[in-house]
Design a protein around this motif. Structure first.
Motif, PDB file in Angstrom:
ATOM      1  N   SER A   1       0.844  -1.186   0.000  1.00 49.54           N
ATOM      2  CA  SER A   1       0.000   0.000   0.000  1.00 49.54           C
ATOM      3  C   SER A   1       0.889   1.249   0.000  1.00 49.54           C
ATOM      4  CB  SER A   1      -0.912   0.005   1.227  1.00 49.54           C
ATOM      5  OG  SER A   1      -0.135   0.187   2.396  1.00 49.54           O
TER       6      SER A   1
ATOM      7  N   ASP B   1      -0.168  10.149  -0.994  1.00 44.40           N
ATOM      8  CA  ASP B   1      -0.797  10.189  -2.311  1.00 44.40           C
ATOM      9  C   ASP B   1      -0.152   9.167  -3.241  1.00 44.40           C
ATOM     10  OD1 ASP B   1      -2.002  10.816  -4.699  1.00 44.40           O
ATOM     11  OD2 ASP B   1      -1.784  12.988  -4.461  1.00 44.40           O
TER      12      ASP B   1
ATOM     13  N   ARG C   1     -11.659  13.875  -7.295  1.00 48.26           N
ATOM     14  CA  ARG C   1     -10.570  13.090  -7.851  1.00 48.26           C
ATOM     15  C   ARG C   1      -9.476  12.847  -6.799  1.00 48.26           C
ATOM     16  NH1 ARG C   1     -10.200  12.501 -13.098  1.00 48.26           N
ATOM     17  NH2 ARG C   1      -9.518  10.477 -12.326  1.00 48.26           N
TER      18      ARG C   1
ATOM     19  N   SER D   1     -10.809  11.414  -3.581  1.00 46.92           N
ATOM     20  CA  SER D   1     -11.780  10.320  -3.639  1.00 46.92           C
ATOM     21  C   SER D   1     -11.429   9.162  -4.558  1.00 46.92           C
ATOM     22  CB  SER D   1     -13.172  10.872  -3.976  1.00 46.92           C
ATOM     23  OG  SER D   1     -13.137  11.623  -5.141  1.00 46.92           O
ATOM     24  N   ASP D   2     -10.617   9.370  -5.589  1.00 49.50           N
ATOM     25  CA  ASP D   2     -10.286   8.248  -6.470  1.00 49.50           C
ATOM     26  C   ASP D   2      -9.723   7.078  -5.661  1.00 49.50           C
ATOM     27  OD1 ASP D   2     -11.029   9.571  -8.743  1.00 49.50           O
ATOM     28  OD2 ASP D   2      -9.058   9.572  -9.679  1.00 49.50           O
ATOM     29  N   GLU D   3     -10.078   5.882  -6.092  1.00 55.01           N
ATOM     30  CA  GLU D   3      -9.556   4.699  -5.394  1.00 55.01           C
ATOM     31  C   GLU D   3      -8.042   4.617  -5.530  1.00 55.01           C
ATOM     32  OE1 GLU D   3     -11.801   1.249  -6.586  1.00 55.01           O
ATOM     33  OE2 GLU D   3     -13.661   2.063  -5.734  1.00 55.01           O
ATOM     34  N   GLY D   4      -7.511   5.162  -6.611  1.00 56.06           N
ATOM     35  CA  GLY D   4      -6.067   5.167  -6.799  1.00 56.06           C
ATOM     36  C   GLY D   4      -5.396   6.403  -6.224  1.00 56.06           C
ATOM     37  N   ARG D   5      -6.134   7.236  -5.536  1.00 60.20           N
ATOM     38  CA  ARG D   5      -5.556   8.407  -4.865  1.00 60.20           C
ATOM     39  C   ARG D   5      -5.835   8.264  -3.356  1.00 60.20           C
ATOM     40  NH1 ARG D   5      -4.869  12.828  -8.240  1.00 60.20           N
ATOM     41  NH2 ARG D   5      -3.483  13.651  -6.608  1.00 60.20           N
ATOM     42  N   TYR D   6      -6.452   9.244  -2.727  1.00 61.01           N
ATOM     43  CA  TYR D   6      -6.649   9.135  -1.277  1.00 61.01           C
ATOM     44  C   TYR D   6      -7.815   8.229  -0.865  1.00 61.01           C
ATOM     45  CZ  TYR D   6      -2.910  12.327   0.005  1.00 61.01           C
ATOM     46  OH  TYR D   6      -1.674  12.879   0.223  1.00 61.01           O
ATOM     47  N   ASP D   7      -8.685   7.907  -1.797  1.00 64.97           N
ATOM     48  CA  ASP D   7      -9.732   6.897  -1.579  1.00 64.97           C
ATOM     49  C   ASP D   7     -10.539   7.166  -0.304  1.00 64.97           C
ATOM     50  OD1 ASP D   7     -11.221   4.602  -2.058  1.00 64.97           O
ATOM     51  OD2 ASP D   7      -9.724   3.232  -1.210  1.00 64.97           O
ATOM     52  N   GLN D   8     -10.992   8.410  -0.129  1.00 64.46           N
ATOM     53  CA  GLN D   8     -11.611   8.794   1.141  1.00 64.46           C
ATOM     54  C   GLN D   8     -13.138   8.668   1.166  1.00 64.46           C
ATOM     55  OE1 GLN D   8     -10.046   9.823   4.142  1.00 64.46           O
ATOM     56  NE2 GLN D   8      -8.486   8.696   3.003  1.00 64.46           N
TER      57      GLN D   8
ATOM     58  N   THR E   1     -16.522   7.910 -10.287  1.00 67.71           N
ATOM     59  CA  THR E   1     -16.524   6.821  -9.300  1.00 67.71           C
ATOM     60  C   THR E   1     -16.818   5.478  -9.970  1.00 67.71           C
ATOM     61  OG1 THR E   1     -18.892   6.911  -8.756  1.00 67.71           O
ATOM     62  CG2 THR E   1     -17.431   8.411  -7.552  1.00 67.71           C
TER      63      THR E   1
END
Ligand code: HEM
Ligand code: HEM
Lengths: 351, 351
Positions: free
Chosen positions: A119, A123, A224, A227-234, B315
């Motif tokens: 993991s 970022d 983005r 929230s993106d799953e490949g970024r901070y995924d919050q 998303t």
């Protein structure tokens, strides 16, 4: 030559014939005024940019004489402070001299530390950049999710690292107007997006170190980066803070968390007095930009997939439109990341 | 010939040589099995359709022998009832014989009545169709926002109108799981989307009357039909029902109303036992479709701008992807609306 024509036609300045003659004789150095105009038109021609309405307001720092590490760094700090302007952000570009390159893709970026389990802390998009900076000798930061990376400035064939002082990387803490639990997630984002890995192409010249900034559009941060799953995924964390049932996506909990995070980012920047656009206003402004360009007799190029926002796009006036995605000059072109270009003999795309 | 090849290769049925010989001699009539396969592959090749995963389940009614008005209407009623299947919707297509055309773009459509003040009562998108039906002699409906239009069936060069009985046009009333005021807006939508204005192209043949249906994706109803400013424009009304402050779009009231309307549509269809997809599931299923096609050695074509949903698109797993938008056969092609084609000497695009 096309550029000189454009410059003199649009600005109405005299002297086209003389400049053309100079260009024919082979020694054309752009004047500061020409460079400024070229940078503004490069923005105007940026097919992926929805924020082009104020293209004529771009401030350009002509720093083509600056080619040493310390000089570049000092001017970057001045850029960051001047462009922030106490929150009333000023779109600004700094154009440095030959041999200068900034390895960071933006001046302000958060570290992405690879963990033993695969993991990434921070970022994930910046994991390669973080690795690269470590190779260059960076000792690493305090180890939070939001460690600001040092700058890797290349000049005269040598790379040196520079830490950004805290006040140069101004940040906004994210809170929600009605849900305190969202604020307790400890999210934050920097005020200024300063893109530093695009080459400015004007009149056949390529400026590889020409970082520029506008202000953020809230979807960039909320829809983005965070929230993106490949970024901070919050989004799962935001949903938990909101007390949403996340058993099935069919409840639209993802969409609800996304909405509240966007509300939170707009609210936080507004509270902090830092300028930020919203997707409704910026898309209307883009239509206005199109109207002004049409009035000036100029076609507008655009990439629809970049112009439509990643949130409620069909409620914006761009959804039903079509754009010609041709790239015209002056413009910005992409660079190979320094850590790819730096390994001779290795294919940059399949290292 | 390409088609025969495809059919025999994919289905593994014998007899390709013989069919090819027949085709060379110039008299090739598709068998029901070939037609069914062709219709399924036409769906599989539909670049704008995100719902292609179950393409092999399409039921095809081979009605090429039906060419009279009453026969067509009776079979359309049977199609509507059979496809609804008590809410467990079955993707279905009915292929009619030569000379048949349905002037309505979908079998179930709501009237759009032009008002003296220039506004439209009902669905503005259907105002031209409504005008056309009035010209053909329709007396008009009760005058609600949701009057189901009669069908204009063309056969043997003549057009006749047929009223749809209420049970053939099954509808769902829209209510919200927690906000009764949204339910009091009196919104509704029909259960079945049956597209009736596309031509099915198989093996060089064109079937102009080949209406087909799947089930709805909730964004089609909630994020377009009921919310577009050029359609039912209900987001302000939904916002009012939710008690939102609509002074500035920067509060994201548009996005919030949009979210709640999508929640309401999913909830209402689920409660009514009528199958409907959501944008999270259907985009995941599309990725699965892509994987299956890749395994079968077939490239997938797609139109990104149609595949990404108009709500929280980033998303979904389609946002970061790119698609080849070439159109391959078998496929569906568009028709000129009958009221445009019907006026000789008048340019269909500038009447
Ligand atoms: C003033 C406020 C500005 C706003 C609100 C704005 C908005 C945006 C947005 C939303 C994007 C898409 C970003 C993404 O999805 O990654 C974008 C891209 C872009 N903008 Fe702007 N922009 C602004 C200023 C500028 C300025 C000052 C320039 C250049 C002088 C510029 C040039 C570009 C370029 C070249 C891209 C494409 C970047 C890439 O390929 O990664 N923009 N802009
Ligand atoms: C089974 C459930 C289905 C779902 C959830 C689905 C979903 C969708 C969606 C969301 C669109 C875009 C509509 C728009 O934005 O206007 C679309 C378009 C389309 N679909 Fe599907 N679809 C389904 C079944 C089918 C079937 C059975 C066929 C044909 C046999 C089909 C062929 C097409 C075509 C040709 C289009 C483009 C229509 C146009 O150009 O207006 N789909 N579909």
């Amino acid at each position: 030559l096309d550029f000189l024509n454009l410059y003199h036609t649009e600005t109405g300045r005299p002297g086209l014939r003389q400049r053309q003659a100079e260009a024919y004789r082979g020694h054309l150095t752009l004047s500061t005024d020409e460079l400024t105009f070229g940078a503004r038109v490069a923005w105007r021609n940026s097919t992926r940019c929805v924020g082009r309405l104020p293209w004529q307001t771009l401030r350009v720092n002509d720093l083509r004489h600056v080619t040493d590490h310390d000089g570049v760094f000092a001017h970057l700090l001045a850029h960051l402070r001047g462009a922030l302007n106490g929150g009333r952000i000023l779109p600004t570009m700094s154009v440095f001299g030959p041999g200068v390159r900034i390895h960071n893709d933006q001046l302000i970026r958060y570290a992405g530390y690879r963990q033993p389990d695969g993991s990434v802390l921070g970022d994930p998009q910046n994991a390669d950049l973080t690795d690269h900076l470590r190779h260059l000798g960076w000792a690493g930061g305090p180890g939070t999710r939001f460690d600001v990376l040092p700058l890797a400035i290349e000049a005269g064939g040598q790379v040196r690292l520079f830490d950004l002082p805290a006040d140069a990387a101004h940040e906004v803490r994210i809170t929600h107007p009605t849900c305190p639990a969202v604020g307790e997630l400890g999210l934050r984002w920097h005020a200024l997006p300063v893109i530093s890995n695009l080459t400015l192409e004007v009149a056949g010249e390529s400026f590889h170190a020409a970082p520029f900034n506008g202000w953020y559009l809230q979807t960039e941060i909320a829809a983005r980066n965070l929230s993106d799953e490949g970024r901070y995924d919050q989004l799962p964390a935001v949903a938990a803070a909101l007390g949403l049932d996340t058993t099935s996506r069919r409840s639209l909990w993802v969409d609800r968390a996304l909405l509240e995070l966007n509300v939170a980012v707009l609210h936080s920047f507004d509270q902090a007095g830092v300028r930020i656009a919203d997707h409704h206003a910026v898309t209307r402004q883009f239509r206005h930009f199109e109207a002004l360009e049409a009035r000036a007799g100029r076609p507008v190029q655009g990439r629809w997939s970049w112009l439509v926002p990643p949130m409620a796009p069909a409620t914006t006036p761009l959804w039903d439109r079509q754009y010609d995605d041709r790239e015209v000059r002056p413009n910005f072109t992409t660079q190979l990341p320094a850590w790819r270009a730096a390994r001779p003999g290795v294919c940059p795309f399949h290292p």
